[in-house]
Design a protein around this motif. Structure first.
Motif, PDB file in Angstrom:
ATOM      1  N   ALA A  97       4.894  10.349  -5.583  1.00 44.14           N
ATOM      2  CA  ALA A  97       3.451  10.480  -5.820  1.00 44.14           C
ATOM      3  C   ALA A  97       2.918  11.718  -5.104  1.00 44.14           C
ATOM      4  CB  ALA A  97       2.722   9.230  -5.328  1.00 44.14           C
ATOM      5  N   GLU A 123      -2.374   6.403  -5.567  1.00 50.52           N
ATOM      6  CA  GLU A 123      -1.803   6.795  -6.846  1.00 50.52           C
ATOM      7  C   GLU A 123      -0.413   6.169  -7.030  1.00 50.52           C
ATOM      8  OE1 GLU A 123      -1.277   8.581 -10.531  1.00 50.52           O
ATOM      9  OE2 GLU A 123      -3.079   8.294  -9.316  1.00 50.52           O
ATOM     10  N   ALA A 124       0.369   6.147  -5.943  1.00 45.42           N
ATOM     11  CA  ALA A 124       1.708   5.555  -6.014  1.00 45.42           C
ATOM     12  C   ALA A 124       1.627   4.062  -6.326  1.00 45.42           C
ATOM     13  CB  ALA A 124       2.455   5.780  -4.701  1.00 45.42           C
TER      14      ALA A 124
END
Length: 644
Positions: free
Chosen positions: A174, A611-612
């Motif tokens: 990410a 986001e990950a």
């Protein structure tokens, strides 16, 4: 009665056949099988069953963690809900689809990774001896208490590391740009100057004069709010290894016998310190390379045999083990199975006497030459030194065995002698305890108290216990603990008449009407302000940000930041629930303080983590979509099974 069943198994089997076989004619073989198929499972993923036992264990662990975290604020109702149960099952399904994908991709973890993980475990680190080695006997004892061997635990760690590789790779890939991090951080630090105008229900309470008719109407609509809960005064018995241990006192002969039979537990593993010269060989090395390495090792052996005092200097110059070569080959102290090289290493090392040099040893990492620099033989702790510890361990073992032996009899006795707990108390030397309980757990008790177990409370308030005054069944509350109760007094839930709770009803009606008045005035004032842009009546201006709300409730902060910053002043109204209504005047939008590079980097990392997590959720959803998920039965009433 239960003893009769156990002692006449053949007769009972014949009676069951008489009952069951004719029944097949009515429901059919297939219908009969339906009573048993999948009854022990809640779901399956690609054919792998998720058992109800595993589900119940996971749910119980989650509730236990919540109790420990929240203490007196823990509310079973808010945790044991259909939504929570579904979330738990979804989590178990996600673990299974991830495990299946890990297996499909043939992911695993190396022996070295497993070893590093084990050594980083704080519990295992606490087993270190003063010289840094692990107390292998204590390690085995610790695992034995969990029903595992070292090999089984190694495989569990290896499995965990393997299943972490996919999430780790997604999280590791990410990335968030510095520009995006800067923009989002600027927004989070942005300030808004606001003034507030509150409409508090307390200010309206004196204006409310409810009539008797209004009180009666509110009481009729909210009768259950004024109900007193059912209560039961109980006697109860707890059967567990802890309660049984009080009556167990092993004698000296028993302690000495245990010591002799388990002498290995009180012996330290042999330890030694050695220096190493390694000629490494790659796993895929050719025969010629292996021959050359062996010749080099033989030459080094001849050199150290001729000059044993120069072993450290030769190791520093020629050993291909970087970690030890810089220290003259010194490996420090170690015990069996602690060093790379496998059994061949241990066989060679632990045969050496102090200052003795081994021959060339062939291992899976290459050719070794070892020199023993110190040898510590196994040491046995004297009986008198470990006598107290043995007494504690033996008592616990005897209590655990006695619990196993007594649990069926205890269960039968409290059932057969249903009108009193005294026979069970006398036979098993238990103390009858007393308590007053309600159908809901008591937050004043420890979270692990058996009196707070939902199954136990349900049994106490069942008609057979509360009304007929029969003993409850022996309820298994986990952790090798059975509890049975006898109700001595029962008071059902009741709704007091209005005259008894009239003051409480009046306060409720006043609060409701005052809140309505505050909201009505607030909404009217907001409409007026949006036309006039007046500033009178507002509190002094304050500067707020998303990171510093200055005490404003979340709903207020959310509304303030939704106001159009291009058209100021702006007015927003916020319903604060029981706290009434508030109007906020947004006067200005101000930039936040400059972000230093370190904070910006931290923000970039945090955004990347979010986001990950989002990508991982999408990945798991994709795995689940292509998996065959089937549900059995229900987690709660009304939830059907089926395929997904």
């Amino acid at each position: 009665m239960l003893d009769f069943f156990r002692n006449h198994k053949r007769l009972m089997m014949f009676m069951l056949i008489l009952v069951i076989v004719p029944g097949l004619g009515f429901v059919g073989i297939q219908g009969f099988r339906g009573f048993f198929d999948e009854s022990a499972n809640v779901a399956s993923v690609n054919g792998h069953k998720i058992t109800r036992v595993a589900y119940d264990d996971a749910m119980r662990q989650q509730l236990d963690r919540a109790r420990q975290m929240l203490g007196a604020q823990f509310d079973m109702k808010s945790f044991d809900t259909p939504e929570r149960r579904k979330e738990m099952l979804d989590g178990l399904i996600e673990q299974r689809v991830l495990a299946d994908e890990t297996q499909r991709l043939h992911l695993t973890a190396s022996d070295d990774a497993v070893r590093r993980t084990l050594l980083s475990d704080p519990v295992i680190s606490s087993l270190k001896n003063p010289d840094g080695s692990i107390d292998v006997n204590r390690y085995k004892e610790l695992l034995a208490m969990q029903g595992m061997t070292p090999d089984q635990y190694d495989e569990r760690v290896r499995y965990t590391l393997a299943t972490q590789q996919l999430p780790g790779s997604i999280e590791g890939s990410a990335f968030t740009s510095k520009t995006l991090a800067q923009h989002l951080t600027d927004l989070s630090e942005q300030q808004r100057e606001v003034q507030s105008l509150a409409f508090n229900p307390h200010d309206y309470a004196s204006k409310v004069q409810p009539t008797d008719a209004q009180l009666q109407a509110y009481y009729d609509a909210h009768r259950n709010d004024f109900a007193t809960p059912a209560t039961a005064s109980i006697q109860y018995l707890v059967l567990s290894p802890a309660t049984l241990a009080a009556a167990i006192q092993p004698g000296d002969a028993d302690l000495k016998k245990y010591y002799d039979e388990n002498i290995a537990h009180y012996q330290t593993a042999p330890q030694m310190r050695a220096s190493l010269i390694l000629v490494s060989v790659a796993p895929n090395a050719s025969a010629a390379d292996k021959t050359a390495a062996k010749q080099k090792a033989d030459a080094l052996l001849a050199q150290v045999k001729a000059h044993p005092d120069d072993f450290g200097k030769i190791a520093e110059q020629s050993s291909q083990d970087p970690a030890s070569a810089s220290k003259g080959g010194d490996l420090g102290y170690f015990g069996p199975k602690m060093m790379a090289g496998g059994p061949a290493f241990d066989d060679a090392a632990f045969k050496l006497k102090k200052d003795e040099i081994s021959d060339v040893v062939t291992t899976d990492v290459g050719y070794l030459i070892l020199k023993a620099t110190d040898v510590k033989p196994s040491v046995t702790q004297p009986f008198d030194t470990v006598k107290d510890a043995i007494a504690k361990d033996l008592t616990a073992q005897m209590a655990a065995k006695q619990f196993s032996d007594d649990s069926d009899g205890f269960t039968s006795l409290v059932y057969e002698k249903a009108k009193s707990l005294q026979p069970a108390a006398d036979k098993y030397k238990l103390q009858i305890q007393t308590a007053t309980v309600t159908p809901q757990p008591n937050t004043g008790l420890p979270p692990t108290s058996p009196l707070n177990n939902p199954k136990f409370l349900s049994a106490v308030f069942a008609n057979d216990s509360a009304q007929a005054r029969n003993n409850t069944q022996a309820i298994d509350v986990g952790s090798n603990t059975l509890i049975a109760a006898h109700v001595t007094d029962f008071k059902p839930a009741a709704v007091p008449p209005l005259d008894v709770v009239k003051d409480a009803v009046r306060q409720k009606v006043i609060a409701v009407q005052a809140d309505e008045m505050a909201h009505k005035d607030g909404v009217a004032k907001l409409a007026e302000l949006q036309k006039s842009n007046a500033t009178t009546g507002f509190a002094a201006p304050v500067k707020v940000s998303r990171n510093d709300a200055q005490g404003l409730p979340p709903a207020a902060l959310s509304a303030i930041y939704k106001a159009n910053g291009q058209k100021l002043p702006a007015y927003v109204g916020v319903d604060l629930g029981d706290d009434g209504y508030a109007i906020y005047r947004v006067n200005a939008v101000l930039p936040g303080a400059p972000i230093d590079p370190q904070r910006l980097t931290a923000a970039q990392q945090q955004i990347a983590q979010v986001e990950a997590q989002s990508e991982m959720t999408a990945y798991i959803d994709a795995l689940r979509a292509r998996s065959k998920v089937k549900f059995y039965g229900s987690l709660d009433a009304g939830q059907p099974g089926g395929d997904q």
